[in-house]
Design a protein around this motif. Structure first.
Motif, mmCIF file in Angstrom:
data_model
loop_
_atom_site.group_PDB
_atom_site.id
_atom_site.type_symbol
_atom_site.label_atom_id
_atom_site.label_comp_id
_atom_site.label_asym_id
_atom_site.label_seq_id
_atom_site.Cartn_x
_atom_site.Cartn_y
_atom_site.Cartn_z
ATOM 1 N N LYS A 1 1.945 18.320 -8.941
ATOM 2 C CA LYS A 1 1.063 18.211 -7.793
ATOM 3 C C LYS A 1 0.243 16.949 -7.974
ATOM 4 C CE LYS A 1 0.580 23.199 -7.576
ATOM 5 N NZ LYS A 1 -0.285 24.316 -7.846
ATOM 6 N N GLY A 2 -0.085 16.311 -6.879
ATOM 7 C CA GLY A 2 -0.963 15.167 -6.981
ATOM 8 C C GLY A 2 -0.652 14.103 -5.963
ATOM 9 N N MET A 3 -1.184 12.916 -6.243
ATOM 10 C CA MET A 3 -0.979 11.800 -5.340
ATOM 11 C C MET A 3 -1.083 10.482 -6.102
ATOM 12 S SD MET A 3 -4.177 10.434 -3.529
ATOM 13 C CE MET A 3 -5.520 9.868 -4.528
ATOM 14 N N ILE A 4 -0.392 9.515 -5.575
ATOM 15 C CA ILE A 4 -0.505 8.140 -6.050
ATOM 16 C C ILE A 4 -0.708 7.300 -4.799
ATOM 17 C CG2 ILE A 4 0.635 6.209 -7.182
ATOM 18 C CD1 ILE A 4 2.301 8.254 -8.749
ATOM 19 N N SER A 5 -1.803 6.572 -4.740
ATOM 20 C CA SER A 5 -2.032 5.715 -3.586
ATOM 21 C C SER A 5 -2.389 4.312 -4.045
ATOM 22 C CB SER A 5 -3.132 6.281 -2.677
ATOM 23 O OG SER A 5 -4.401 6.024 -3.196
ATOM 24 N N VAL A 6 -1.909 3.345 -3.288
ATOM 25 C CA VAL A 6 -2.189 1.938 -3.571
ATOM 26 C C VAL A 6 -2.668 1.305 -2.275
ATOM 27 C CG1 VAL A 6 -1.257 -0.256 -4.364
ATOM 28 C CG2 VAL A 6 -0.393 1.872 -5.349
ATOM 29 N N ASN A 7 -3.857 0.716 -2.316
ATOM 30 C CA ASN A 7 -4.426 0.042 -1.161
ATOM 31 C C ASN A 7 -4.461 -1.453 -1.467
ATOM 32 O OD1 ASN A 7 -6.088 -1.165 0.749
ATOM 33 N ND2 ASN A 7 -7.519 0.559 0.827
ATOM 34 N N ILE A 8 -3.668 -2.232 -0.740
ATOM 35 C CA ILE A 8 -3.586 -3.669 -0.999
ATOM 36 C C ILE A 8 -4.185 -4.493 0.142
ATOM 37 C CG2 ILE A 8 -1.616 -3.533 -2.568
ATOM 38 C CD1 ILE A 8 0.176 -4.296 -0.203
ATOM 39 N N THR A 9 -5.054 -3.879 0.943
ATOM 40 C CA THR A 9 -5.630 -4.583 2.084
ATOM 41 C C THR A 9 -6.714 -5.583 1.671
ATOM 42 O OG1 THR A 9 -7.211 -2.793 2.469
ATOM 43 C CG2 THR A 9 -5.127 -2.729 3.702
ATOM 44 N N ASN A 10 -7.318 -5.424 0.510
ATOM 45 C CA ASN A 10 -8.358 -6.342 0.031
ATOM 46 C C ASN A 10 -7.791 -7.295 -1.015
ATOM 47 O OD1 ASN A 10 -10.353 -5.072 1.590
ATOM 48 N ND2 ASN A 10 -10.650 -3.510 0.008
ATOM 49 N N ASN A 11 -8.614 -8.249 -1.441
ATOM 50 C CA ASN A 11 -8.201 -9.165 -2.507
ATOM 51 C C ASN A 11 -7.968 -8.433 -3.818
ATOM 52 O OD1 ASN A 11 -8.254 -11.373 -0.841
ATOM 53 N ND2 ASN A 11 -10.346 -11.966 -1.412
ATOM 54 N N ASN A 12 -8.734 -7.373 -4.057
ATOM 55 C CA ASN A 12 -8.569 -6.571 -5.270
ATOM 56 C C ASN A 12 -7.938 -5.239 -4.888
ATOM 57 O OD1 ASN A 12 -9.873 -8.644 -6.504
ATOM 58 N ND2 ASN A 12 -11.716 -7.509 -7.022
ATOM 59 N N PRO A 13 -6.644 -5.072 -5.162
ATOM 60 C CA PRO A 13 -5.968 -3.811 -4.818
ATOM 61 C C PRO A 13 -6.595 -2.621 -5.551
ATOM 62 C CG PRO A 13 -4.397 -5.491 -5.507
ATOM 63 C CD PRO A 13 -5.752 -6.022 -5.808
ATOM 64 N N ILE A 14 -6.524 -1.467 -4.914
ATOM 65 C CA ILE A 14 -7.061 -0.234 -5.496
ATOM 66 C C ILE A 14 -5.901 0.732 -5.694
ATOM 67 C CG2 ILE A 14 -8.581 1.739 -5.127
ATOM 68 C CD1 ILE A 14 -10.314 -0.134 -3.377
ATOM 69 N N ILE A 15 -5.809 1.277 -6.908
ATOM 70 C CA ILE A 15 -4.783 2.269 -7.220
ATOM 71 C C ILE A 15 -5.479 3.560 -7.645
ATOM 72 C CG2 ILE A 15 -4.526 1.484 -9.621
ATOM 73 C CD1 ILE A 15 -1.506 2.212 -9.334
ATOM 74 N N GLU A 16 -5.032 4.654 -7.065
ATOM 75 C CA GLU A 16 -5.558 5.979 -7.406
ATOM 76 C C GLU A 16 -4.377 6.853 -7.828
ATOM 77 O OE1 GLU A 16 -8.850 6.916 -7.130
ATOM 78 O OE2 GLU A 16 -9.475 4.969 -6.327
ATOM 79 N N ILE A 17 -4.463 7.420 -9.027
ATOM 80 C CA ILE A 17 -3.411 8.289 -9.541
ATOM 81 C C ILE A 17 -4.051 9.622 -9.918
ATOM 82 C CG2 ILE A 17 -1.661 8.640 -11.315
ATOM 83 C CD1 ILE A 17 -1.568 5.548 -11.602
ATOM 84 N N ASP A 18 -3.577 10.690 -9.312
ATOM 85 C CA ASP A 18 -4.074 12.028 -9.611
ATOM 86 C C ASP A 18 -2.856 12.945 -9.707
ATOM 87 O OD1 ASP A 18 -5.488 14.344 -9.930
ATOM 88 O OD2 ASP A 18 -6.539 14.249 -8.015
#
Length: 173
Positions: free
Chosen positions: A8-25
């Protein structure tokens, strides 16, 4: 491939900004990871047989140090596994939590059950062009016979391992 994966969980990557954000749960009951061993056709030696279980020489450790750079990434990692199998090594009750800032993962109160004992780690894992592991660990209550057999091919020692220390290693790709 894992039997009874139940992940169960999620992996998300947001690359809309200069510094990408990765969330792994991620949370899983049973997870198996098989590495592609680069030396699988080489003849066995005492050194690679003793280190096979912990993934040294080729396998998991080598793959970690070959990860792509997360230099500009920030975010968070939160993973737990009841049973984690990495090749021939079984690790239980895995808890990894940390904040990611510019490729530096700050792990706090991470722990695993290994060789009948508990390994705790606090520190950082840096995944940039150079990979770095830097922090403190405590390994307590582990079966020394099994641990020494698997890591150093020593077969005539028994007892309990209780140790603490600091680790600082870097590898460049």
């Amino acid at each position: 491939k894992s039997d009874d994966l139940n992940i169960k969980g999620m992996i998300s990557v947001n690359i809309t900004n200069n510094n990408p954000i990765i969330e792994i749960d991620l949370n899983a009951k049973n997870f198996a990871y098989k590495t592609k061993k680069s030396d699988q056709n080489s003849p066995p030696s005492n050194n690679n047989l003793a280190n096979k279980k912990l993934g040294f020489k080729s396998g998991f450790v080598e793959q970690f140090f070959n990860l792509p750079s997360l230099d500009d990434f920030s975010g968070q990692i939160n993973m737990s596994f009841k049973d984690l199998h990495i090749d021939d090594l079984v690790i239980n009750n895995v808890i990894l939590y940390g904040k990611i800032r510019s490729g530096n993962i700050g792990l706090e109160n991470s722990k695993i059950d290994l060789y009948g004992g508990i390994l705790k780690y606090n520190g950082s894992v840096v995944i940039k062009e150079s990979k770095t592991i830097n922090g403190s660990f405590e390994f307590s209550g582990a079966d020394s016979a099994e641990f020494l057999r698997d890591t150093l091919n020593i077969n005539n020692v028994s007892g309990i391992i209780n140790m603490a220390g600091v680790i600082s290693v870097t590898a460049s790709t």
